[in-house]
Enzyme design. Structure first.
Site, short mmCIF file in Angstrom:
data_model
loop_
_atom_site.label_atom_id
_atom_site.label_comp_id
_atom_site.label_asym_id
_atom_site.label_seq_id
_atom_site.Cartn_x
_atom_site.Cartn_y
_atom_site.Cartn_z
N ASP A 199 -42.27 36.30 3.95
CA ASP A 199 -43.47 36.68 3.21
C ASP A 199 -44.19 37.84 3.88
O ASP A 199 -44.69 38.75 3.21
CB ASP A 199 -44.42 35.47 3.10
CG ASP A 199 -43.83 34.38 2.23
OD1 ASP A 199 -42.89 34.65 1.46
OD2 ASP A 199 -44.30 33.23 2.32
N GLU A 245 -52.40 33.79 3.97
CA GLU A 245 -51.61 33.07 2.96
C GLU A 245 -51.12 31.74 3.50
O GLU A 245 -50.49 31.67 4.56
CB GLU A 245 -50.40 33.91 2.52
CG GLU A 245 -49.58 33.21 1.43
CD GLU A 245 -48.31 33.96 1.06
OE1 GLU A 245 -47.53 33.41 0.27
OE2 GLU A 245 -48.09 35.07 1.57
N ALA A 274 -48.88 28.03 2.86
CA ALA A 274 -47.48 27.74 2.51
C ALA A 274 -47.48 26.69 1.41
O ALA A 274 -48.08 25.63 1.56
CB ALA A 274 -46.71 27.25 3.72
N LYS A 276 -49.82 35.37 7.81
CA LYS A 276 -49.21 34.12 7.36
C LYS A 276 -49.09 33.23 8.59
O LYS A 276 -48.25 33.48 9.47
CB LYS A 276 -47.82 34.41 6.78
CG LYS A 276 -47.01 33.18 6.41
CD LYS A 276 -47.11 32.88 4.95
CE LYS A 276 -46.17 31.75 4.55
NZ LYS A 276 -46.18 31.51 3.11
#
Length: 209
Positions: free
Chosen positions: A43, A96, A98, A32
């Site tokens: 996360d 990933e 946001a 992330k």
């Protein structure tokens, strides 16, 4: 094999759960790049717990749970998006974003700009609830306009066959499956839920990109 990027049509729609499932199914490392909000489980911590896979440290960690550019301002900082480069990982990498594509990193740069620079394929996570057709088609249009390869859409929520078909038909995109509500949410129930996700298509996209 190129990394696979997970983005969504909005925030809070299941991107992190999908990311954990992908990391688990691919035997991948998770990253992330920017985490906004540190008071609750992050996360990265959720993915580590659910997938059992390695997690790389975030490049940017911000305390305030808000858009990254606002969180950075609250700390008197500015995100150096030019320094955000895809890390090297052993094997597959799941990245990933946001919120959605147009979430700002600063007043001029969005996550979509970052994805376009990286050139890796994207999985779009979309709700099945009311409003998803508009959000999903706008997101797909934005990705294509910037030349970002799209692996397909993973739907999140209760089955809505007509809605899902409209998105894949009008968006000219692959239906990669649907992840329903998992209760309880555990590594085991996530693995079972991902039996309905087209992992062969995702792997093929990562290899061909």
């Amino acid at each position: 094999m190129k990394p696979i990027i997970v983005t969504g049509t909005d925030t809070g729609i299941g991107k992190t759960i999908v990311s954990a499932g992908l990391a688990q199914a691919l035997g991948a490392t998770y990253w992330k790049p920017v985490q906004s909000g540190l008071e609750e489980e992050t996360d990265s911590e959720i993915v580590a717990r659910l997938s059992g896979r390695p997690v790389l440290a975030e490049a940017v960690r911000l305390k305030l749970p808000a858009s990254p550019h606002i969180s950075a301002e609250a700390e008197g900082a500015r995100i150096d998006h030019a320094s955000l480069r895809l890390p090297k990982a052993e094997g597959a990498l799941v990245v990933e974003g946001a919120g959605g594509l147009m979430v700002p990193l600063d007043d001029e740069t969005t996550f979509l700009d970052l994805f376009a620079r990286w050139g890796a394929p994207v999985v779009l996570v979309a709700r099945t609830a009311l409003g998803t057709i508009n959000h999903s088609l706008l997101s797909l249009s934005a990705l294509r306009a910037r030349g970002v390869p799209v692996a397909g859409v993973i739907f999140s929520g209760a089955a809505a066959p007509r809605v899902e078909q409209t998105i894949v038909d009008m968006g000219r995109v692959a239906h990669l499956g649907r992840l329903g509500h998992l209760d309880p949410l555990t590594p085991e129930t996530l693995r079972t839920g991902f039996e309905d996700i087209d992992m062969a298509a995702i792997r093929a996209t990562m290899e061909a990109a």
